[in-house]
Motif scaffolding. Structure first.
Motif, PDB file in Angstrom:
ATOM      1  N   CYS A  15       0.905  -0.982  -0.384  1.00  0.00           N
ATOM      2  CA  CYS A  15       0.008  -0.099   0.125  1.00  0.00           C
ATOM      3  C   CYS A  15       0.692   1.086   0.508  1.00  0.00           C
ATOM      4  O   CYS A  15       0.447   2.011  -0.605  1.00  0.00           O
ATOM      5  N   HIS A  18       1.961   2.329  -3.516  1.00  0.00           N
ATOM      6  CA  HIS A  18       1.149   2.124  -3.951  1.00  0.00           C
ATOM      7  C   HIS A  18       0.659   3.287  -3.684  1.00  0.00           C
ATOM      8  O   HIS A  18       0.359   4.212  -4.346  1.00  0.00           O
ATOM      9  N   ASN A  20      -1.424   4.114  -1.290  1.00  0.00           N
ATOM     10  CA  ASN A  20      -2.508   4.392  -1.474  1.00  0.00           C
ATOM     11  C   ASN A  20      -3.290   4.139   0.217  1.00  0.00           C
ATOM     12  O   ASN A  20      -2.822   3.349   1.303  1.00  0.00           O
ATOM     13  N   GLU A  22      -5.412   5.560   2.193  1.00  0.00           N
ATOM     14  CA  GLU A  22      -6.694   5.035   2.867  1.00  0.00           C
ATOM     15  C   GLU A  22      -6.734   3.859   3.392  1.00  0.00           C
ATOM     16  O   GLU A  22      -7.167   3.270   4.801  1.00  0.00           O
ATOM     17  N   LEU A  23      -6.053   2.670   2.503  1.00  0.00           N
ATOM     18  CA  LEU A  23      -6.305   1.013   2.602  1.00  0.00           C
ATOM     19  C   LEU A  23      -4.599   0.873   3.779  1.00  0.00           C
ATOM     20  O   LEU A  23      -4.932  -0.046   4.659  1.00  0.00           O
ATOM     21  N   GLU A  24      -3.979   1.858   4.084  1.00  0.00           N
ATOM     22  CA  GLU A  24      -3.063   1.492   4.324  1.00  0.00           C
ATOM     23  C   GLU A  24      -3.423   1.817   5.941  1.00  0.00           C
ATOM     24  O   GLU A  24      -3.103   1.435   7.115  1.00  0.00           O
ATOM     25  N   SER A  52       3.308  10.528   4.533  1.00  0.00           N
ATOM     26  CA  SER A  52       2.532  12.161   4.644  1.00  0.00           C
ATOM     27  C   SER A  52       2.022  12.747   4.930  1.00  0.00           C
ATOM     28  O   SER A  52       1.418  14.062   4.551  1.00  0.00           O
TER      29      SER A  52
END
Length: 58
Positions: A15, A18, A20, A22-24, A52
Protein backbone atom coordinates in the motif's frame (compact mmCIF):
# COMPACT_ATOMS: atom_id res chain seq x y z
CA UNK A 1 -5.27 -19.39 5.43
CA UNK A 2 -5.17 -16.94 8.30
CA UNK A 3 -2.87 -13.94 7.79
CA UNK A 4 0.17 -13.65 10.03
CA UNK A 5 2.46 -10.71 10.83
CA UNK A 6 4.47 -11.29 7.65
CA UNK A 7 1.38 -11.10 5.42
CA UNK A 8 0.13 -7.95 7.16
CA UNK A 9 3.58 -6.39 6.73
CA UNK A 10 3.71 -7.22 3.03
CA UNK A 11 0.27 -5.72 2.49
CA UNK A 12 1.24 -2.56 4.37
CA UNK A 13 4.41 -2.21 2.32
CA UNK A 14 2.49 -2.72 -0.93
CA UNK A 15 0.00 0.00 0.00
CA UNK A 16 2.83 2.36 0.80
CA UNK A 17 4.50 1.62 -2.52
CA UNK A 18 1.26 2.31 -4.40
CA UNK A 19 0.25 5.34 -2.32
CA UNK A 20 -3.02 3.91 -1.02
CA UNK A 21 -3.17 5.69 2.35
CA UNK A 22 -6.78 4.78 3.15
CA UNK A 23 -6.16 1.04 2.80
CA UNK A 24 -2.80 1.38 4.53
CA UNK A 25 -4.44 2.92 7.61
CA UNK A 26 -7.03 0.13 7.71
CA UNK A 27 -4.33 -2.52 7.37
CA UNK A 28 -2.18 -0.86 10.05
CA UNK A 29 -5.08 -0.93 12.52
CA UNK A 30 -5.70 -4.60 11.80
CA UNK A 31 -1.99 -5.42 11.97
CA UNK A 32 -1.69 -3.86 15.43
CA UNK A 33 -4.86 -5.59 16.58
CA UNK A 34 -3.51 -8.91 15.30
CA UNK A 35 -0.15 -8.61 17.05
CA UNK A 36 0.35 -5.46 19.18
CA UNK A 37 3.84 -6.60 20.24
CA UNK A 38 5.22 -6.87 16.69
CA UNK A 39 7.49 -3.85 16.31
CA UNK A 40 7.46 -3.87 12.51
CA UNK A 41 3.82 -2.73 12.52
CA UNK A 42 4.76 0.40 14.42
CA UNK A 43 7.73 1.07 12.14
CA UNK A 44 5.53 0.78 9.06
CA UNK A 45 2.96 3.12 10.61
CA UNK A 46 5.58 5.75 11.46
CA UNK A 47 6.88 5.55 7.90
CA UNK A 48 3.33 5.92 6.59
CA UNK A 49 2.71 9.05 8.65
CA UNK A 50 6.13 10.52 7.88
CA UNK A 51 5.65 10.02 4.14
CA UNK A 52 2.23 11.66 4.22
CA UNK A 53 3.44 14.60 6.32
CA UNK A 54 1.18 13.71 9.27
CA UNK A 55 4.11 12.96 11.58
CA UNK A 56 6.31 15.74 12.82
CA UNK A 57 8.86 16.08 15.56
CA UNK A 58 8.02 18.65 18.19
Amino acid sequence: MEPDAIIWGYLLSACRSHGNMELERWLADNFLEFDPYEISGYVLMVNMYATSGLFSRS
